[in-house]
Motif scaffolding. Structure first.
Motif: not given
Lengths: 392, 392
Positions: A86-87, A106, A111, A114, A392, B28
């Motif tokens: 995700t990040d 995910v 997450k 986000r 993440g 996280d």
């Protein structure tokens, strides 16, 4: 929350590895260096292959983690990029990449929120893989919580296990209920199948890769048949890596290729027995190091496990010839002469080819882009690893 | 030059892993988590050991790369810290660490000039190891170029090879000429011997570590005798790691211990057969991960080689009990039940103990400091990895 993280990173002491316009000799060691000429040839070869086969190319950006390189790939015809996290997706989207597919599951609601907020707020087109009903449910809940309600605003692909035995729902009938669960969520669109066989990529004999992919092809076919029998169309099958993409391309089943390592071509992929259909990719990623200790029997260079990943073995020595690299730990590499070659002296430069490019790039904040060759070229650009450490 | 590097890092998208005061459940995944209670006990045990033996403690900061933790160690009696790289030293000095020893060779004139400028401009006391006459000459030239001319302003230690076969000049007579070369440079002071046997640290049987260190002790003794015979006093012998420091301490020869991993105690050190003289260090560094894919036979967590280093093997599973971690690649870990234990479900948290703490910490920008235990504790502080990626 970000302030907590931004503040230290902005006050952190930094140092440049190189200056644009300066010669290769001025690049500090150890540094990660891109041979831009070789990279451009790899780019062109893969773009021509995909175009020649009428296939979409969506290179995996988990390899380079760089918005600049993702945009370069898209400028050469790629429809977008893949990421695993995700990040990584958010870092690249904030850096301007406009089409990002998370080719991985995910399950964490924070997450997914986000991601949903990014779907709502950023101009980037996102898509994502799932392999569980819970994953579909949480994804829909996150979009709802973020106030994203447009019909079919997020493409979702069902990952099936095509032989790796890692993630992915079982092939065939089990995928039908998951595709139906996606279709039952107004905000989601069933966009096809994620079918990647990571375990096949590095089997050295081409015949073994072909045998593994034969099973993968069968898994995808039976899944498409089950979906079609349930009245569900499969818009796209996406997958493939640098070790097998010519097989996916020849199958006529995959519509999109996700190969990423072709851009830099690490030592591990180069060790595969070549499939004659594969373009001749060149090594384009190197670690510039130098000898910092010498004795009669060996030389020690200043690049160890913190400069290059060793999950796929030790780096190869690109220059000088005739040297073997053995581990010297986190900060050292021990170099021995394979034959009667003289050992490099104190301060002499040693160029290494990383065993595995993905985790090697993830060790560096920057890559130094060199034009005109490693011997006499100059620094053309500094490429930022935007998603380095985005786990993440 | 720095501007080129600072600018991108300051505009880079960042995300916090945790909020101070929040519970562990809100951290996280994957994140690097410090059990601050366990770390404090490790700190106290090592401080008591060094004090009880009348030895200086100079922990190796190449492990944690954090100015905050270096200052915590110094507040508990450490005289300073060690690092392996020039830029680790500069990053920690800029972050406020006031006594830093580079226990490694630096031969690159540009790095030596950066160090000399820091000696000139920063309030930090620096020292460095050498193993070649060229290293001494270039160090003196760099100090001169930076306008540093105070007599004996930089302590220099001669590294001898005590059995690892990596860096270091041969023990005995060869060290004499090098010590004399240092003494011949007005700006340099011969401060003693760097004697560290990296190869002995992880030999599992305590008897094998003792045998390797017996050779190291002999190498140091013969070198001290040769130096004394030449009229050269040896102010200090420094070295030792977490696997052998009780042996160096018992020898009566070493005056300073460099052990670093004791603070976090990774899985690899924990696998050594314990020496009864060694304090009972606890695991204090963990990777918090969660299950993001499940099938009948295994669970997949979201922590792979980009979350923890694998040069010393796969991480151990700390919680839940009875799980074995096998590699799932850069972003995945495959978990299987060792016995009849149930596999964790989607979203369930899995705590890992890294195999090797040094390169694991180097993968992360931040460490989340937890007080009150991993089960029900809260986030007390976010510890910055100031020297992460400082390879030069």
């Amino acid at each position: 929350m970000n302030a907590m993280h931004d503040a230290p990173s902005q006050t952190r002491w930094h140092r440049a590895h190189a200056c644009i316009g300066h010669g290769v000799t001025a690049i500090d060691t150890p540094s990660l260096v891109i041979d831009l000429d070789a990279m451009d040839r790899n780019l062109a070869r893969m773009a021509a292959f995909a175009a020649g086969h009428g296939l979409r190319l969506r290179p995996h950006a988990k390899m380079h983690k760089s918005a600049e390189l993702a945009q370069l790939q898209m400028a050469r015809g790629a429809v977008g990029v893949c990421v695993q996290k995700t990040d990584e997706a958010l870092a690249l989207a904030h850096a301007g990449v406009r089409d990002i597919y998370i080719s991985n599951e995910v399950i964490d609601p924070s997450k997914l929120l986000r991601l949903a907020q990014a779907v709502r707020d950023l101009p980037t087109r996102f898509s994502i893989a799932v392999d569980s009903a819970l994953g579909v449910q949480r994804l829909a809940q996150a979009l709802h919580a973020a106030g994203v309600s447009a019909s079919g605003c997020l493409d979702v692909l069902v990952e099936i296990d095509v032989g790796q035995g890692r993630c992915g729902i079982a092939s065939g009938v089990p995928a039908v209920a998951l595709a139906q669960a996606i279709a039952a969520q107004p905000a989601l669109r069933f966009a096809g199948l994620q079918a990647y066989h990571g375990g096949a990529q590095h089997r050295r004999p081409a015949a073994e890769r072909a045998a593994a992919m034969a099973e993968a092809i069968h898994a995808v076919q039976t899944t498409c048949e089950a979906l079609n029998a349930a009245g569900i169309d499969v818009p796209l099958v996406t997958g493939a890596g640098t070790g097998t993409f010519v097989i996916e391309a020849a199958s006529g089943i995959w519509g999109e290729l996700q190969a990423g390592s072709y851009l830099f071509m690490d030592a591990d992929y180069a060790a595969n027995e070549a499939d004659p259909r594969t373009p001749a990719f060149e090594h384009a990623l190197f670690v510039k190091s130098q000898v910092m200790s010498r004795c009669d029997g060996h030389a020690v260079c200043d690049a160890g496990h913190k400069s290059h990943a060793i999950d796929s073995g030790m780096p190869g020595v690109w220059f000088p010839d005739g040297l073997a690299y053995t581990s010297g730990g986190d900060e050292h590499g021990v170099l021995r002469a394979a034959g009667n070659q003289p050992l490099p002296g104190l301060g002499e430069v040693v160029w290494l080819v990383p065993g595995h490019c993905d985790p090697t790039v993830n060790l560096h904040d920057l890559m130094v882009g060199v034009r005109g060759g490693l011997a006499a070229g100059h620094v053309e650009r500094i490429v930022r690893v935007d998603a380095r450490g985005c786990l993440g």
